[in-house]
Scaffold this active site. Structure first.
Site, PDB file in Angstrom:
ATOM      1  N   ALA A 162     -21.435 -26.078   5.520  1.00  0.00           N
ATOM      2  CA  ALA A 162     -22.243 -26.046   6.739  1.00  0.00           C
ATOM      3  C   ALA A 162     -21.408 -26.457   7.954  1.00  0.00           C
ATOM      4  CB  ALA A 162     -23.450 -26.958   6.589  1.00  0.00           C
ATOM      5  N   TYR A 163     -20.617 -27.492   7.779  1.00  0.00           N
ATOM      6  CA  TYR A 163     -19.778 -27.981   8.880  1.00  0.00           C
ATOM      7  C   TYR A 163     -18.731 -26.935   9.266  1.00  0.00           C
ATOM      8  CZ  TYR A 163     -16.811 -31.332  11.436  1.00  0.00           C
ATOM      9  OH  TYR A 163     -16.077 -31.997  12.393  1.00  0.00           O
ATOM     10  N   ILE A 164     -18.072 -26.350   8.270  1.00  0.00           N
ATOM     11  CA  ILE A 164     -17.073 -25.319   8.534  1.00  0.00           C
ATOM     12  C   ILE A 164     -17.695 -24.134   9.256  1.00  0.00           C
ATOM     13  CG2 ILE A 164     -15.618 -23.583   7.416  1.00  0.00           C
ATOM     14  CD1 ILE A 164     -14.976 -25.749   5.289  1.00  0.00           C
ATOM     15  N   SER A 166     -20.147 -24.083  11.298  1.00  0.00           N
ATOM     16  CA  SER A 166     -20.372 -24.403  12.707  1.00  0.00           C
ATOM     17  C   SER A 166     -19.069 -24.438  13.494  1.00  0.00           C
ATOM     18  CB  SER A 166     -21.116 -25.728  12.833  1.00  0.00           C
ATOM     19  OG  SER A 166     -20.305 -26.837  12.493  1.00  0.00           O
TER      20      SER A 166
END
Length: 255
Positions: A162-164, A166
């Site tokens: 999820a972080y990647i 974004s």
């Protein structure tokens, strides 16, 4: 919302002015201190912790700069416009924008909480667009815009999906913005830190995990917020102005 252009030429008789979002802690706070030491007047954008923001202002003043703290939700276009208005009213304009505000959640893709995913993307994607929009309208000639990604975009560790997602969006948008500002004499880059000893990075990690991540870099340590602030300060400075439309992976050699 203000839609003023940014066409005034910098002069030698005034300090450069920087807006730093996420300026109350971690890499953002280190960047506030570094830019203040370099002679900038700094607007410290923060989400909620006024005490920490005022501490960042005090550190900036102690470093020889001028600074004010302004609360703003980076995903709220009105509050971000007010943040830039404050820079213009307090210090006369905006030369540098450092968008260090961000959010991170770790989970496998199969188990990610979609409500948390939405919150993550609101800050990291929408927030970057909102800040970049104001920066594109207001940064003066000779200025700089710096956004933040992560070296995880290339490393692709499990649980970072999820972080990647974004931050990959941030990289793509930033490269487009660099090209859209042709003729404005404003450089636009993304800094992508590797493992860095911030509260956000260290949260939930045991010492064995921290040691393993520190050993990944050929320099055999975690980065520090000061390391990343130094990279930002270079990109924001006249010395770094020829670097444009790049993702700078400030990670000690992790590949």
């Amino acid at each position: 919302m203000s839609q003023r252009g940014a066409t005034s030429e910098p002069t030698t008789d005034r300090p450069r002015v920087a807006v730093v979002t996420g300026g109350s802690r971690g890499i953002g706070r280190a960047t506030v201190g570094r830019l203040a030491a370099d002679g900038y007047a700094v607007v410290v954008g923060y989400a909620g912790n006024r005490e920490q923001a005022e501490a960042a202002v005090a550190e900036a003043v102690a470093a020889g700069g001028r600074a004010v703290a302004v609360r703003a939700d980076v995903a709220d276009e009105r509050q971000v416009a007010d943040l830039f208005d404050a820079a213009e009213s307090e210090f006369g304009g905006v030369d540098v924008v450092v968008h260090a505000a961000g959010r991170m959640t770790l989970s496998t893709i199969a188990e990610v909480d979609l409500t948390e995913l939405d919150a993550l993307h609101r800050v990291n994607i929408r927030g970057t667009f909102v800040v970049a929009q104001q920066a594109a309208r207001r940064v003066r000639s000779g200025g700089a815009i710096v956004t933040f990604s992560t070296s995880q975009v290339g490393l692709a560790f499990p649980t970072y999906g999820a972080y990647i997602a974004s931050k990959a969006a941030v990289e793509g948008m930033t490269m487009v913005l660099a090209r859209e500002l042709r003729g404005r004499d404003v450089n636009v880059n993304t800094v992508a830190p590797g493992p860095t000893a911030t509260d956000m990075f260290l949260e939930g990690k045991d010492q064995e995990t921290v040691d393993r991540l520190a050993a990944m870099a050929p320099l055999e340590r975690l980065g520090t917020p000061a390391d990343i602030a130094a990279a930002v300060a270079f990109l924001a400075s006249p010395a770094g102005h020829w670097v444009n439309g790049q993702v700078v992976r400030a990670n000690g050699g992790v590949i």
